[in-house]
Write a protein that holds these residues in place. Structure first.
Motif, PDB file in Angstrom:
ATOM      1  N   PRO A 116       0.812  -1.229   0.000  1.00 48.60           N
ATOM      2  CA  PRO A 116       0.000   0.000   0.000  1.00 48.60           C
ATOM      3  C   PRO A 116       0.846   1.281   0.000  1.00 48.60           C
ATOM      4  O   PRO A 116       0.429   2.286  -0.585  1.00 48.60           O
ATOM      5  CB  PRO A 116      -0.828  -0.114   1.284  1.00 48.60           C
ATOM      6  N   LEU A 117       2.024   1.238   0.609  1.00 44.41           N
ATOM      7  CA  LEU A 117       2.875   2.428   0.625  1.00 44.41           C
ATOM      8  C   LEU A 117       3.425   2.735  -0.763  1.00 44.41           C
ATOM      9  O   LEU A 117       3.402   3.882  -1.216  1.00 44.41           O
ATOM     10  CB  LEU A 117       4.025   2.253   1.623  1.00 44.41           C
ATOM     11  N   LEU A 118       3.898   1.719  -1.461  1.00 46.16           N
ATOM     12  CA  LEU A 118       4.417   1.933  -2.812  1.00 46.16           C
ATOM     13  C   LEU A 118       3.306   2.353  -3.763  1.00 46.16           C
ATOM     14  O   LEU A 118       3.522   3.163  -4.672  1.00 46.16           O
ATOM     15  CB  LEU A 118       5.105   0.670  -3.318  1.00 46.16           C
ATOM     16  N   ALA A 119       2.115   1.834  -3.545  1.00 46.96           N
ATOM     17  CA  ALA A 119       0.975   2.223  -4.389  1.00 46.96           C
ATOM     18  C   ALA A 119       0.676   3.703  -4.215  1.00 46.96           C
ATOM     19  O   ALA A 119       0.337   4.402  -5.180  1.00 46.96           O
ATOM     20  CB  ALA A 119      -0.246   1.384  -4.033  1.00 46.96           C
ATOM     21  N   GLU A 120       0.805   4.218  -2.994  1.00 48.12           N
ATOM     22  CA  GLU A 120       0.565   5.638  -2.753  1.00 48.12           C
ATOM     23  C   GLU A 120       1.691   6.489  -3.336  1.00 48.12           C
ATOM     24  O   GLU A 120       1.444   7.566  -3.892  1.00 48.12           O
ATOM     25  CB  GLU A 120       0.440   5.908  -1.243  1.00 48.12           C
ATOM     26  N   VAL A 121       2.929   5.996  -3.225  1.00 48.58           N
ATOM     27  CA  VAL A 121       4.069   6.730  -3.776  1.00 48.58           C
ATOM     28  C   VAL A 121       3.937   6.868  -5.291  1.00 48.58           C
ATOM     29  O   VAL A 121       4.314   7.892  -5.869  1.00 48.58           O
ATOM     30  CB  VAL A 121       5.397   6.034  -3.411  1.00 48.58           C
ATOM     31  N   PHE A 130      12.181  -1.125   8.117  1.00 46.32           N
ATOM     32  CA  PHE A 130      11.426  -1.013   6.877  1.00 46.32           C
ATOM     33  C   PHE A 130      12.208  -0.305   5.777  1.00 46.32           C
ATOM     34  O   PHE A 130      11.858  -0.410   4.597  1.00 46.32           O
ATOM     35  CB  PHE A 130      10.110  -0.262   7.145  1.00 46.32           C
ATOM     36  N   SER A 131      13.268   0.397   6.132  1.00 49.63           N
ATOM     37  CA  SER A 131      13.992   1.230   5.169  1.00 49.63           C
ATOM     38  C   SER A 131      14.536   0.439   3.990  1.00 49.63           C
ATOM     39  O   SER A 131      14.406   0.854   2.825  1.00 49.63           O
ATOM     40  CB  SER A 131      15.143   1.970   5.867  1.00 49.63           C
ATOM     41  N   ARG A 132      15.133  -0.694   4.264  1.00 53.14           N
ATOM     42  CA  ARG A 132      15.749  -1.459   3.168  1.00 53.14           C
ATOM     43  C   ARG A 132      14.718  -1.984   2.172  1.00 53.14           C
ATOM     44  O   ARG A 132      14.871  -1.751   0.964  1.00 53.14           O
ATOM     45  CB  ARG A 132      16.587  -2.601   3.723  1.00 53.14           C
ATOM     46  N   PRO A 133      13.674  -2.679   2.605  1.00 51.68           N
ATOM     47  CA  PRO A 133      12.683  -3.147   1.620  1.00 51.68           C
ATOM     48  C   PRO A 133      11.988  -1.997   0.896  1.00 51.68           C
ATOM     49  O   PRO A 133      11.645  -2.121  -0.282  1.00 51.68           O
ATOM     50  CB  PRO A 133      11.694  -3.972   2.447  1.00 51.68           C
ATOM     51  N   PHE A 134      11.777  -0.876   1.584  1.00 49.95           N
ATOM     52  CA  PHE A 134      11.146   0.272   0.941  1.00 49.95           C
ATOM     53  C   PHE A 134      12.051   0.830  -0.150  1.00 49.95           C
ATOM     54  O   PHE A 134      11.595   1.126  -1.266  1.00 49.95           O
ATOM     55  CB  PHE A 134      10.836   1.349   1.981  1.00 49.95           C
ATOM     56  N   ALA A 135      13.336   0.953   0.146  1.00 52.68           N
ATOM     57  CA  ALA A 135      14.293   1.446  -0.842  1.00 52.68           C
ATOM     58  C   ALA A 135      14.361   0.500  -2.043  1.00 52.68           C
ATOM     59  O   ALA A 135      14.427   0.946  -3.202  1.00 52.68           O
ATOM     60  CB  ALA A 135      15.678   1.589  -0.212  1.00 52.68           C
ATOM     61  N   GLN A 136      14.344  -0.784  -1.783  1.00 53.00           N
ATOM     62  CA  GLN A 136      14.368  -1.766  -2.872  1.00 53.00           C
ATOM     63  C   GLN A 136      13.101  -1.674  -3.710  1.00 53.00           C
ATOM     64  O   GLN A 136      13.153  -1.800  -4.945  1.00 53.00           O
ATOM     65  CB  GLN A 136      14.529  -3.175  -2.287  1.00 53.00           C
ATOM     66  N   GLY A 137      11.966  -1.447  -3.042  1.00 54.73           N
ATOM     67  CA  GLY A 137      10.705  -1.311  -3.770  1.00 54.73           C
ATOM     68  C   GLY A 137      10.690  -0.072  -4.646  1.00 54.73           C
ATOM     69  O   GLY A 137      10.195  -0.105  -5.780  1.00 54.73           O
ATOM     70  N   LEU A 138      11.222   1.027  -4.152  1.00 47.93           N
ATOM     71  CA  LEU A 138      11.304   2.257  -4.947  1.00 47.93           C
ATOM     72  C   LEU A 138      12.169   2.026  -6.187  1.00 47.93           C
ATOM     73  O   LEU A 138      11.819   2.472  -7.291  1.00 47.93           O
ATOM     74  CB  LEU A 138      11.904   3.389  -4.102  1.00 47.93           C
ATOM     75  N   ARG A 187      11.790  15.800  -2.735  1.00 46.78           N
ATOM     76  CA  ARG A 187      12.220  14.732  -1.828  1.00 46.78           C
ATOM     77  C   ARG A 187      10.990  14.003  -1.315  1.00 46.78           C
ATOM     78  O   ARG A 187       9.953  14.613  -1.023  1.00 46.78           O
ATOM     79  CB  ARG A 187      13.012  15.305  -0.652  1.00 46.78           C
ATOM     80  N   LEU A 188      11.091  12.686  -1.192  1.00 48.29           N
ATOM     81  CA  LEU A 188      10.009  11.857  -0.679  1.00 48.29           C
ATOM     82  C   LEU A 188      10.155  11.682   0.834  1.00 48.29           C
ATOM     83  O   LEU A 188      11.265  11.498   1.333  1.00 48.29           O
ATOM     84  CB  LEU A 188      10.040  10.491  -1.369  1.00 48.29           C
ATOM     85  N   HIS A 189       9.041  11.762   1.552  1.00 52.69           N
ATOM     86  CA  HIS A 189       9.035  11.582   3.001  1.00 52.69           C
ATOM     87  C   HIS A 189       8.149  10.394   3.366  1.00 52.69           C
ATOM     88  O   HIS A 189       7.044  10.246   2.835  1.00 52.69           O
ATOM     89  CB  HIS A 189       8.495  12.824   3.705  1.00 52.69           C
ATOM     90  N   LEU A 190       8.631   9.568   4.276  1.00 49.83           N
ATOM     91  CA  LEU A 190       7.864   8.457   4.824  1.00 49.83           C
ATOM     92  C   LEU A 190       7.893   8.584   6.343  1.00 49.83           C
ATOM     93  O   LEU A 190       8.964   8.629   6.952  1.00 49.83           O
ATOM     94  CB  LEU A 190       8.463   7.114   4.409  1.00 49.83           C
TER      95      LEU A 190
END
Length: 350
Positions: free
Chosen positions: A87-92, A121-129, A142-145
């Motif tokens: 859901p986070l990547l979908a919003e991004v 969560f930082s590593r999987p989020f960065a990989q997803g981006l 800049r993107l903020h989470l």
């Protein structure tokens, strides 16, 4: 994006909300603020669908006093603790492309308790981006989470050139072991905020002369001395012996409001605990008298009507300078190392 999220000092949500509402209205944007005491977060909701994104590009971030950092975005529900990424990547994907991203928490005990989740969560989020090609190096954004809980997060964007230089607006400064008090970090942070890094060598040069009003035991004097300046330290209290041994400090045992320098100086700094109106008036008069080129000073705020008091004092100083035809750059900010106070900066330009 019609939600603008603003980091602030815990306990100053009301002031942050009042300020952003006033500035948004003056810029032609209309909406309302949501602020719960003690959360260190203010949400400004605009009536226009993309109002927050437009506002964050049109308002000057440097003019904000009580906001540490900001971004325009939306809240994202995370119902499945085993899959927060989707859901986070979908919003991004709905947001404009960004050059990089920051993981943030709120400056509260509850927010700090989520730092472990944020780091994990930082590593999987960065990989997803990266996998979805959601970052673009040439972007000015800049993107903020920001995790509000394990079940909800905020995602949004801010202009790199019109936002704080640090995540959550908190500079990572180390307490110098030689400085005689922790107050030293307030002056260092003020310089980081008010003076561009490329101008430090010119505007904070060795050999300059400074005055420190309310100096004892010497936290702010130490910063001036560390930059190679010669300082008139003014206070009825004792100064740290280590500072006196440098040969760069002359201690004047007199009240800061009474002391008058024999010659103009490059820098005047002041951290006197007194009524903010009295301190502001004193600093303003010294500017008019030509006693300094630049000044950093703290104003201790009252318990109530804090935002209204700041607006009033700023207007008084502006009127004083206009009456005397003095051109100055005047700015205020509640710094991370401030408490029940704000820090002011004056640069005389003509």
């Amino acid at each position: 994006m019609n939600h603008l999220y603003l980091h602030c000092r815990p306990g100053f949500e009301k002031e942050c909300a009042a300020e952003i509402t006033d500035l948004a209205n003056a810029t032609g944007f209309f909406g309302y603020s949501k602020a719960e005491p003690g959360t260190a977060l203010v949400t400004y909701v605009t009536h226009e669908p993309e109002g927050a994104y437009q506002l964050i590009r049109e308002l000057d971030f440097a003019s904000l006093i009580f906001t540490r950092q900001w971004f325009a975005g939306q809240a994202v529900a995370l119902p499945d603790p085993k899959d927060r990424l989707t859901p986070l990547l979908a919003e991004v994907e709905k947001l404009p492309s960004c050059a990089d991203w920051w993981s943030e928490t709120l400056d509260t005990n509850e927010g700090k308790s989520l730092s472990a989740l944020s780091k994990k969560f930082s590593r999987p989020f960065a990989q997803g981006l990266k996998a979805r090609s959601l970052l673009r190096a040439s972007s000015p954004l800049r993107l903020h989470l920001l995790f509000l809980s394990g079940a909800e997060a905020l995602v949004g964007v801010s202009p790199v050139a019109n936002s704080a230089r640090w995540a959550m607006g908190i500079p990572r400064l180390r307490q110098p072991s030689q400085a005689p008090s922790r107050a030293t970090l307030k002056l260092e942070e003020a310089w980081h905020h008010f003076i561009p890094a490329v101008e430090w060598e010119e505007r904070l040069a060795g050999g300059m002369r400074g005055i420190d009003l309310g100096a004892a035991p010497g936290g702010w004097t130490w910063q001036l001395v560390n930059r190679g300046m010669f300082v008139d330290a003014v206070d009825n209290g004792p100064m740290a012996e280590s500072l006196m041994e440098t040969g760069q400090v002359k201690h004047h045992v007199v009240d800061g409001f009474v002391y008058q320098p024999k010659k103009p100086v490059d820098w005047l700094v002041c951290d006197i605990a007194d009524k903010p109106a009295r301190v502001a008036q004193m600093i303003g008069e010294r500017a008019v008298q030509g006693q300094f080129r630049e000044a950093v000073f703290n104003l201790k705020l009252p318990m109530k009507q804090r935002y209204a008091e700041v607006v009033k004092l700023r207007q008084r100083l502006q009127e004083l300078f206009a009456e005397n035809e003095l051109n100055v750059q005047l700015a205020f900010r509640q710094l991370y190392h401030d408490r029940e106070e704000i820090t002011g900066h004056i640069r005389v330009t003509g």
